[in-house]
Design a protein around this motif. Structure first.
Motif, PDB file in Angstrom:
ATOM      1  N   LEU A   9       9.367   4.899  -9.752  1.00 48.99           N
ATOM      2  CA  LEU A   9       8.677   3.666 -10.125  1.00 48.99           C
ATOM      3  C   LEU A   9       7.484   3.462  -9.214  1.00 48.99           C
ATOM      4  N   TYR A  10       6.366   3.030  -9.788  1.00 47.19           N
ATOM      5  CA  TYR A  10       5.220   2.602  -8.982  1.00 47.19           C
ATOM      6  C   TYR A  10       5.173   1.090  -9.097  1.00 47.19           C
ATOM      7  N   ILE A  11       5.374   0.405  -7.973  1.00 43.89           N
ATOM      8  CA  ILE A  11       5.441  -1.051  -7.960  1.00 43.89           C
ATOM      9  C   ILE A  11       4.263  -1.581  -7.159  1.00 43.89           C
ATOM     10  N   GLU A  12       3.545  -2.520  -7.741  1.00 48.82           N
ATOM     11  CA  GLU A  12       2.413  -3.145  -7.081  1.00 48.82           C
ATOM     12  C   GLU A  12       2.569  -4.656  -7.173  1.00 48.82           C
ATOM     13  N   LEU A  52      14.474  -7.459  -9.342  1.00 52.83           N
ATOM     14  CA  LEU A  52      13.328  -6.888 -10.031  1.00 52.83           C
ATOM     15  C   LEU A  52      13.809  -6.370 -11.374  1.00 52.83           C
ATOM     16  N   ASN A  53      13.473  -7.075 -12.434  1.00 48.14           N
ATOM     17  CA  ASN A  53      13.844  -6.622 -13.775  1.00 48.14           C
ATOM     18  C   ASN A  53      12.857  -5.556 -14.217  1.00 48.14           C
ATOM     19  N   VAL A  54      13.375  -4.411 -14.621  1.00 48.41           N
ATOM     20  CA  VAL A  54      12.536  -3.272 -14.963  1.00 48.41           C
ATOM     21  C   VAL A  54      12.913  -2.758 -16.339  1.00 48.41           C
ATOM     22  N   ASP A  55      11.914  -2.585 -17.199  1.00 51.12           N
ATOM     23  CA  ASP A  55      12.110  -1.923 -18.483  1.00 51.12           C
ATOM     24  C   ASP A  55      11.734  -0.462 -18.306  1.00 51.12           C
ATOM     25  N   LEU A  56      12.740   0.420 -18.337  1.00 48.34           N
ATOM     26  CA  LEU A  56      12.476   1.847 -18.193  1.00 48.34           C
ATOM     27  C   LEU A  56      12.276   2.466 -19.566  1.00 48.34           C
ATOM     28  N   HIS A  57      11.374   3.414 -19.640  1.00 50.19           N
ATOM     29  CA  HIS A  57      11.072   4.086 -20.893  1.00 50.19           C
ATOM     30  C   HIS A  57      11.889   5.375 -21.005  1.00 50.19           C
ATOM     31  N   GLY A  90       5.057  -6.487  -6.517  1.00 46.31           N
ATOM     32  CA  GLY A  90       6.335  -6.876  -7.101  1.00 46.31           C
ATOM     33  C   GLY A  90       6.470  -6.613  -8.582  1.00 46.31           C
ATOM     34  N   LYS A  91       5.476  -5.955  -9.197  1.00 46.00           N
ATOM     35  CA  LYS A  91       5.528  -5.644 -10.632  1.00 46.00           C
ATOM     36  C   LYS A  91       5.456  -4.143 -10.831  1.00 46.00           C
ATOM     37  N   VAL A  92       6.264  -3.635 -11.753  1.00 41.10           N
ATOM     38  CA  VAL A  92       6.266  -2.206 -12.050  1.00 41.10           C
ATOM     39  C   VAL A  92       5.014  -1.872 -12.843  1.00 41.10           C
ATOM     40  N   LYS A  93       4.184  -1.005 -12.290  1.00 36.43           N
ATOM     41  CA  LYS A  93       2.958  -0.580 -12.969  1.00 36.43           C
ATOM     42  C   LYS A  93       3.213   0.609 -13.889  1.00 36.43           C
ATOM     43  N   CYS A  94       4.121   1.505 -13.485  1.00 35.12           N
ATOM     44  CA  CYS A  94       4.470   2.634 -14.349  1.00 35.12           C
ATOM     45  C   CYS A  94       5.782   3.239 -13.855  1.00 35.12           C
TER      46      CYS A  94
END
Length: 84
Positions: free
Chosen positions: A35-38, A19-24, A40-44
């Motif tokens: 992380l909130y994942i829905e 799971l590639n994630v861009d963190l702010h 398989g995609k990070v929503k926020c």
């Protein structure tokens, strides 16, 4: 042969999901992130402050009971006016 890039699933070695994630956060950030994942995609994502902790509601209620805190339901919402 199995390695860190595979996992055993129902008797078969398969590639580990990634799971590639861009963190702010800033590059020098050290801390905790929720992380909130829905689907398989990070929503926020949200950084947790030092004094913030996460637990399930039943765990929170159990901790409150152990500290002998009383939780009382309040009628009305945040905009209710008890002086009217």
């Amino acid at each position: 042969m199995a390695n860190q890039q595979t996992m055993l699933y129902q008797g078969v070695h398969i590639p580990r999901p990634v799971l590639n994630v861009d963190l702010h956060v800033l590059p020098d950030f050290t801390g905790r992130v929720v992380l909130y994942i829905e689907n398989g995609k990070v929503k926020c994502d949200r950084r947790l402050l030092e004094e913030e902790h996460i637990c399930a509601l039943d765990t929170f209620i159990e901790m409150a009971r152990e500290m002998e805190l009383r939780i009382q339901e309040v009628a009305g919402g945040t905009d209710s006016d008890t002086n009217s």
